[in-house]
Each structure stands twice: as C-alpha cells, then as structure tokens.
Design an enzyme around this catalytic site. Structure first.
Site, mmCIF file in Angstrom:
data_model
loop_
_atom_site.group_PDB
_atom_site.id
_atom_site.type_symbol
_atom_site.label_atom_id
_atom_site.label_comp_id
_atom_site.label_asym_id
_atom_site.label_seq_id
_atom_site.Cartn_x
_atom_site.Cartn_y
_atom_site.Cartn_z
ATOM 1 N N ASP A 55 87.909 -60.248 28.523
ATOM 2 C CA ASP A 55 89.276 -60.715 28.352
ATOM 3 C C ASP A 55 89.373 -61.723 27.213
ATOM 4 O OD1 ASP A 55 91.929 -60.355 29.320
ATOM 5 O OD2 ASP A 55 91.866 -62.342 30.204
ATOM 6 N N CYS A 146 100.929 -55.211 28.624
ATOM 7 C CA CYS A 146 100.091 -56.353 28.972
ATOM 8 C C CYS A 146 100.928 -57.434 29.643
ATOM 9 C CB CYS A 146 99.395 -56.900 27.725
ATOM 10 S SG CYS A 146 98.258 -58.257 28.074
ATOM 11 N N TYR A 150 100.650 -57.392 33.954
ATOM 12 C CA TYR A 150 100.057 -58.626 34.476
ATOM 13 C C TYR A 150 101.059 -59.384 35.343
ATOM 14 C CZ TYR A 150 95.365 -59.000 32.517
ATOM 15 O OH TYR A 150 94.016 -58.836 32.264
ATOM 16 N N TYR A 175 99.028 -65.856 36.520
ATOM 17 C CA TYR A 175 99.803 -64.631 36.313
ATOM 18 C C TYR A 175 100.888 -64.422 37.362
ATOM 19 C CZ TYR A 175 96.369 -63.877 32.740
ATOM 20 O OH TYR A 175 95.581 -64.041 31.631
ATOM 21 N N GLU A 217 95.330 -50.473 30.196
ATOM 22 C CA GLU A 217 95.275 -51.579 31.159
ATOM 23 C C GLU A 217 94.427 -51.168 32.372
ATOM 24 O OE1 GLU A 217 96.465 -54.808 31.335
ATOM 25 O OE2 GLU A 217 96.920 -54.628 29.202
#
Length: 232
Positions: A55, A146, A150, A175, A217
């Site tokens: 990440d 993204c 998330y 998140y 993802e």
C-alpha cells in the site's frame, strides 16, 4: 458488510450505473479473507505487513495520478481539490502507515527495499497510463474506485461492533471516518459532472476504466492475502 450508498447514488447518474455494474464484484470484495480477518482482528501479522508495504508503494504512485488529474481539471476548484488529495495520500495516509510500520516491526530500509507485487505493479501502471493518456473525465473514473470502495469497506467494517484490542482499529477508523466519506462523495459528484459533459464514446471509456480499476482493487487485497510475489 453494510455498505449502503443511498446518499451517493442518483438515479440515472453515471456513478449509479457504474456502482450497479460492479455489484457482483463488490460482493466478492466483501467476502475477501483479508478484510474479514482485519475486521475481527485475526489477520495474520505477516499478511498485514505485506499489505502495508504494498500500500505504501501504491500510494506513492496514486498521489502522482491525482496530481495528473489535477493538471487536467477544468477549473481551479477541481485543480486544488485533487492537489489536496495528492498531498493527503503522501502525508495523512503515510502517517497511518508509519504507525503500523513501527507496530509490526517494519524498518524504513524494508520500505525502501520493497518491490511492487505483480498486482500492485499492474494496478499502479494502469492508473498512471490512464491518467497521463486519457481525458480528465476518463482519468477521474479510473481513480474513483479507490476512493469509493475504501469508503464502502471502511463504513461497513466501522458499522460492526468494535473488537476490543483489535490492532487494526486505526486502519478501520481512517477509512470509516466521516471526513474520508465526505471526500469520496465529492469525487463521486465530480465524476457525475464530468460524465454529463462527456460524449457517448467517452462515457463508455469512463465505465471501462471504472470497472477495471475496481477489479484491480479486488486483486490488490487478494494478492496481499496470498503474500503474492513474482513467480520467476
């Protein structure tokens, strides 16, 4: 996982159609072992270490994608919006990483030496190529998953009863935070504005890259669970 998006989907909008298109994929994302085990605090430390290192690599490239999108934006407000997102990708989220890197015994040398996994390499190069070579609307659609996925995942996990002593709670809090959700909803809204001005061909390209980024993802999280490395 409860990821209701009633407040962000507008009937007939591009993003409503895009989210509907990836519903089967989202069901697969919600079942990913990495996310389930992160939610209940039982994720093996070596898996989380692999995920965080990948990440960190991803965010370095994603920040550059956001900067390219900013450069293509049609007005100053949107330029500033995505420059701000690029800055946050480098500072705020890397601050979260720094906490975890220390907690899980990862040194700065480990971060420097880390190489992207095949899935991370493919995803970041897809995003960079799309950002550089496509229109603003298409590039925006590529970076949207993204933000949106998330948010969906973070809100879903945050909505579950907290597990006392969960070492991954800081990730969940980041998140699942309302401020992160507000930022994601802003990008959703901007994507719909861009789609309304786009040609039919451009809208088709927007959908294509949105779906592809969403697939990446899934691949990114799944590859971390499998501790993916280069096969040769």
């Amino acid at each position: 996982m409860d990821g209701s998006m009633q407040n962000t989907e507008i009937t007939g909008s591009f993003t409503a159609a895009a989210w509907e298109r990836i519903k089967p994929l989202m069901a697969e994302i919600e079942r990913l072992p990495l996310l389930e085990r992160l939610s209940d605090g039982t994720l093996p430390p070596e898996v989380f270490r692999h995920y965080i290192l990948q990440d960190a690599i991803y965010l370095k490239h994603y920040a550059r994608c956001l900067a390219v999108v900013a450069a293509k934006a049609p007005d100053n407000a949107q330029v500033l919006r995505f420059l701000g997102s690029a800055q946050k990708a480098i500072t705020v989220e890397q601050g979260l990483h720094a906490t975890f890197l220390s907690q899980f015994g990862i040194s700065s040398a480990d971060v420097t030496a880390a190489e992207p996994s095949p899935s991370c390499f493919a995803y970041t190069n897809f995003l960079l190529a799309t950002a550089y070579h496509s229109s603003y609307a298409v590039a925006l659609s590529a970076i949207l998953p993204c933000f949106w996925i998330y948010m969906h995942v973070g809100e879903g996990i945050k909505g579950r009863p907290a597990i006392e002593g969960n070492v991954f709670q800081a990730w969940i809090n980041t998140y699942g935070d309302p401020q992160f959700a507000a930022g994601a909803r802003e990008v959703i809204a901007l994507t719909d504005i861009a789609a309304r001005a786009a040609s039919e061909t451009e809208r088709a390209d927007m959908m294509d890259v949105f779906v592809r980024a969403s697939q990446y993802e899934w691949m990114f999280w799944d590859s971390a669970w499998r501790l993916e490395t280069w096969p040769v």
